[in-house]
Design an enzyme around this catalytic site. Structure first.
Site, PDB file in Angstrom:
ATOM      1  N   ASP A   1      35.542  54.730  34.863  1.00  0.00           N
ATOM      2  CA  ASP A   1      35.524  53.341  34.377  1.00  0.00           C
ATOM      3  C   ASP A   1      34.073  52.967  34.096  1.00  0.00           C
ATOM      4  O   ASP A   1      33.144  53.682  34.506  1.00  0.00           O
ATOM      5  CB  ASP A   1      36.147  52.412  35.440  1.00  0.00           C
ATOM      6  CG  ASP A   1      36.353  50.989  34.911  1.00  0.00           C
ATOM      7  OD1 ASP A   1      36.306  50.779  33.677  1.00  0.00           O
ATOM      8  OD2 ASP A   1      36.554  50.083  35.742  1.00  0.00           O
TER       9      ASP A   1
ATOM     10  N   ARG B   1      43.342  35.841  35.380  1.00  0.00           N
ATOM     11  CA  ARG B   1      42.169  36.736  35.409  1.00  0.00           C
ATOM     12  C   ARG B   1      40.968  35.888  35.803  1.00  0.00           C
ATOM     13  O   ARG B   1      40.624  34.920  35.113  1.00  0.00           O
ATOM     14  CB  ARG B   1      41.947  37.392  34.044  1.00  0.00           C
ATOM     15  CG  ARG B   1      40.621  38.130  33.970  1.00  0.00           C
ATOM     16  CD  ARG B   1      40.510  39.027  32.771  1.00  0.00           C
ATOM     17  NE  ARG B   1      41.297  40.232  32.944  1.00  0.00           N
ATOM     18  CZ  ARG B   1      41.019  41.405  32.354  1.00  0.00           C
ATOM     19  NH1 ARG B   1      39.975  41.525  31.574  1.00  0.00           N
ATOM     20  NH2 ARG B   1      41.771  42.467  32.558  1.00  0.00           N
TER      21      ARG B   1
ATOM     22  N   CYS C   1      40.368  53.220  32.052  1.00  0.00           N
ATOM     23  CA  CYS C   1      41.149  51.974  31.894  1.00  0.00           C
ATOM     24  C   CYS C   1      40.706  51.166  30.689  1.00  0.00           C
ATOM     25  O   CYS C   1      41.418  50.238  30.285  1.00  0.00           O
ATOM     26  CB  CYS C   1      41.092  51.150  33.158  1.00  0.00           C
ATOM     27  SG  CYS C   1      39.470  50.524  33.513  1.00  0.00           S
TER      28      CYS C   1
ATOM     29  N   GLN D   1      46.426  47.135  36.318  1.00  0.00           N
ATOM     30  CA  GLN D   1      45.884  48.384  35.800  1.00  0.00           C
ATOM     31  C   GLN D   1      46.425  49.570  36.611  1.00  0.00           C
ATOM     32  O   GLN D   1      46.825  50.594  36.048  1.00  0.00           O
ATOM     33  CB  GLN D   1      44.344  48.358  35.846  1.00  0.00           C
ATOM     34  CG  GLN D   1      43.703  49.608  35.291  1.00  0.00           C
ATOM     35  CD  GLN D   1      43.980  49.801  33.814  1.00  0.00           C
ATOM     36  OE1 GLN D   1      43.715  48.903  33.022  1.00  0.00           O
ATOM     37  NE2 GLN D   1      44.524  50.944  33.428  1.00  0.00           N
TER      38      GLN D   1
ATOM     39  N   ARG E   1      50.186  49.700  29.818  1.00  0.00           N
ATOM     40  CA  ARG E   1      50.027  48.353  30.375  1.00  0.00           C
ATOM     41  C   ARG E   1      51.219  47.484  29.951  1.00  0.00           C
ATOM     42  O   ARG E   1      51.718  46.680  30.737  1.00  0.00           O
ATOM     43  CB  ARG E   1      48.711  47.715  29.873  1.00  0.00           C
ATOM     44  CG  ARG E   1      47.424  48.435  30.291  1.00  0.00           C
ATOM     45  CD  ARG E   1      47.182  48.335  31.770  1.00  0.00           C
ATOM     46  NE  ARG E   1      47.185  46.966  32.219  1.00  0.00           N
ATOM     47  CZ  ARG E   1      46.120  46.132  32.192  1.00  0.00           C
ATOM     48  NH1 ARG E   1      44.955  46.569  31.762  1.00  0.00           N
ATOM     49  NH2 ARG E   1      46.225  44.894  32.655  1.00  0.00           N
TER      50      ARG E   1
ATOM     51  N   HIS F   1      42.448  45.187  40.617  1.00  0.00           N
ATOM     52  CA  HIS F   1      43.084  45.151  39.288  1.00  0.00           C
ATOM     53  C   HIS F   1      44.451  45.840  39.408  1.00  0.00           C
ATOM     54  O   HIS F   1      44.675  46.934  38.885  1.00  0.00           O
ATOM     55  CB  HIS F   1      42.188  45.870  38.279  1.00  0.00           C
ATOM     56  CG  HIS F   1      42.499  45.549  36.840  1.00  0.00           C
ATOM     57  ND1 HIS F   1      43.578  44.754  36.461  1.00  0.00           N
ATOM     58  CD2 HIS F   1      41.879  45.922  35.692  1.00  0.00           C
ATOM     59  CE1 HIS F   1      43.597  44.658  35.154  1.00  0.00           C
ATOM     60  NE2 HIS F   1      42.582  45.335  34.654  1.00  0.00           N
TER      61      HIS F   1
END
Ligand code: CP
Length: 304
Positions: free
Chosen positions: A223, A101, A263, A131, A291, A128
């Site tokens: 988001d 990340r 998310c 996700q 996830r 992402h």
């Protein structure tokens, strides 16, 4: 040849469909005896904060029989100037995969090029993809088929939106993004998404009117308005994005069985109201749980 997962484009549409199927099997019939990561160690190199991604990877690696090693910037020499290529080559001598990340997409590309082990993009400023795997899986769990399903994304055209564009266009969904002027998703991801959608039978549109976007949509997705690193712009973003708040009024303009995605983390009262977060048609916690299942399927695919 080793496989990486830097964007969803590292998968063919068939491989993506296979991963979603495998995620379903892993969720519905967990098998504690299935340990494809037995004896393997996976590094988690995280330069940004994370709740879901970190914990779901660590738990998933453990459930598959492997060991995770969390590496924050203060734990490794990257923050003191050790080059990325040296870091990638050295970590390849110990680890079986590296989950990263970070800020720039270029960082994960360099790490993947230099490492002999699979590198997984666990969020950059541009994308992402982990996700998006969970997003597609959650949609698939709640609809007959992905193809032709209409989804409305509201607000900031950020990294989550860019990966959603790729995923939806690979799988034939109809994605409408309602973003204010100046907050459109990445142009390259939009153009590529439209190319992919022309092959899959899906579509990708950007509109300015949130009510038009949600009309007929089965899933509404939003988001945060201020992503990590954009804190200086928070005030302007709150002002510009206010008309795109996911609230009761907007939900009532969507399909009558429309479901809500986010998310997380959410800023209740900004991009989404408390009421919608807690609404019976919110599947946000399932999306967060997914996830775990999708990343387990991903790790199995990368390391088996
Ligand atoms: N959605 C997501 O990536 O959450 P975290 O930032 O908590 O990992």
């Amino acid at each position: 040849m080793k496989k990486d997962f830097l964007t969803l484009l590292d998968l063919t549409p068939q491989e993506l469909a296979g991963l979603l199927q495998r995620s379903r099997e892993m969720k519905q019939s967990p098998d504690p005896g299935h340990c494809p990561l037995l004896g393997k160690s996976v590094g988690l190199l995280f330069e940004k904060a994370s709740t879901r991604t970190r914990v779901s990877f660590e738990v998933g690696i453990h459930q598959l029989g492997g060991q995770s090693i969390f590496l924050s910037p203060r734990d490794v020499h990257l923050s003191r100037g050790e080059p990325l290529h040296d870091t990638a080559r050295v970590l390849s001598r110990y680890l079986s995969a590296l989950v990263v990340r970070t800020f720039s997409q270029e960082t994960v590309q360099i790490l993947a090029k230099e490492a002999d082990i699979p590198v997984v993009n666990a969020l950059t400023g541009l994308t992402h993809p982990c996700q998006a795997l969970a997003d597609l899986f959650t949609i698939q769990e709640n609809t007959d088929q992905l193809k032709g399903t209409r989804i409305a994304y509201l607000g900031d055209g950020n990294n989550v939106a860019n990966s959603l564009i790729t995923g939806c266009s690979m799988m034939g969904l109809d994605l409408v993004l309602a973003c204010p002027d100046g907050y459109d998703p990445d142009k390259g991801y939009l153009e590529n998404g439209r190319r992919l959608a022309s092959r899959s039978g899906g579509s990708v549109q950007v509109v300015r009117d949130p009510t038009a976007a949600v009309s007929g949509a089965r899933f509404l997705y939003t988001d945060v308005w201020t992503s990590m690193g954009q804190e200086d712009e928070a005030r302007k973003r709150r002002r510009d994005l206010a008309p795109y708040q996911l609230n009761t009024e907007l939900l009532s303009s969507a399909s009558e069985d429309a479901m809500v995605l986010h998310c997380l983390p959410a800023h209740r009262g900004e991009e989404i109201t408390d009421e919608i977060m807690e609404h019976p048609r919110s599947i946000i916690l399932d999306q967060a749980e997914n996830r775990l299942h999708t990343q387990k399927a991903l790790m199995e695919w990368l390391l088996s």
